[in-house]
Design a protein around this motif. Structure first.
Motif: not given
Length: 367
Positions: A20-42
């Protein structure tokens, strides 16, 4: 059975967290923020229970056919030839997934740490490492994950705690500023990237000791892995803000560079890189393992070990040609990868489970 080794429930849970963590640890914040912008943490927080539900679907499908892996399950539900075609599709996904994770390691190491080292050297070393792990079997992989998971968690806790003095809550505002479509896309990414890519769990279940709490442990492990990623997204938003998080592909690595406590405890980005390499290593090992195991199952081979070295050479070559550079991956591959993961991680397992229920209901009605 092709695999004589057995995993304990705890070992399977640790491997699930690594997947689950895998390669997402480094790129996950950038990827999800590119879709949800300010609401990525929610979106990341909402994705935790939804991702656990998706993992529960995987477990439900695997438990319906005890002793069978994904290849044999596909054939049992769809029939020989349709099931074989679906199995080939999954095997292709596993092969490309292993090559992509190997390429990500090469791109990261040559752009952030060893900038003068040829990428092929890094890819070759990483490929040798994952081939060596798969040669030693499933049990060794599970026990190694038990030893290294605490190291991974400690590094992440250190990162989050040391960044608390730099937190600015105002970076999370305004809340729910973007459209509902962007919000929904962010939720989908929070489910499908971490948990959808853990579908190899269906290849490992037949070789795991059966206990009364096995299903619950795996579901909780998926939730823990997604919680780790959600914490990285949140701390990245709090420290860097939405804009910098979105435009830094290695946001977690950038965060580790910002740590400075008393001009003494600083420059710990190597620790973060080590944590990412650990989780990516295990994910790549699992993908390589399930590919060779599934291929041997597909062609009714007596053992799978003869396929490991040729597959390692295939992974090495494919990882070198899969993309011309990191920019190509970000611009061209990432926007379409979510569709592939959705098909592999939600649509196909869901259809298999629905067809199984229909066939079971029809059989009971006839009886």
């Amino acid at each position: 059975m092709l695999e004589q080794g057995r995993l304990g429930t705890r070992q399977l849970a640790t491997l699930t967290i690594m997947m689950v963590v895998g390669d997402m640890m480094m790129i996950y914040p950038s990827v999800i923020t590119s879709y949800a912008k300010q609401d990525a943490w929610i979106c990341a927080l909402i994705g935790i229970p939804l991702g656990m539900g998706l993992m529960a679907m995987f477990i439900k499908l695997g438990n319906a056919y005890p002793g069978q892996n994904l290849v044999s399950i596909s054939r049992s539900i769809l029939g020989y030839w349709p099931g074989t075609l679906l199995a080939l599709f999954y095997l292709y996904f596993f092969m490309v997934g292993a090559a992509t994770q190997t390429r990500e390691v090469g791109d990261f190491m040559t752009t952030q740490i060893f900038q003068t080292t040829p990428i092929r050297v890094v890819i070759l070393l990483f490929t040798v490492a994952i081939v060596w792990a798969v040669i030693h079997g499933l049990e060794s992989l599970g026990r190694s994950s038990e030893l290294l998971l605490p190291v991974l968690i400690i590094f992440i806790i250190v990162l989050v705690v040391c960044l608390l003095p730099q937190v600015e809550v105002s970076n999370l505002k305004p809340i729910r500023e973007n459209s509902s479509v962007s919000f929904a896309q962010g939720i989908l990414v929070s489910i499908i990237y971490p948990i959808g890519e853990a579908v190899p769990i269906l290849m490992l279940l037949p070789y795991t000791a059966k206990t009364s709490h096995r299903s619950l442990d795996i579901i909780l492990a998926a939730g823990i892995g997604n919680l780790i990623l959600s914490s990285l997204v949140t701390i990245s938003m709090l420290v860097l803000g939405a804009f910098l998080t979105q435009h830094n592909i290695y946001a977690s690595f950038i965060l580790s560079q910002k740590i400075n406590i008393g001009d003494f405890f600083q420059r710990i980005e190597a620790l973060m890189a080590s944590a990412w390499l650990i989780s990516t290593y295990f994910k790549a090992c699992i993908y390589l393992y399930v590919f060779v195991l599934g291929t041997a199952e597909l062609f009714n081979m007596k053992q799978y070990r003869n396929l490991i070295l040729p597959t390692g050479l295939l992974i090495f070559g494919l990882s070198n040609v899969i993309a011309p550079g990191i920019t190509y991956i970000i611009i061209t591959v990432v926007p379409y990868w979510v569709d592939w993961d959705t098909t592999i991680g939600i649509i196909f397992p869901g259809l298999l489970l629905v067809i199984h229920w229909i066939k079971s209901f029809s059989h009971q009605k006839k009886s």
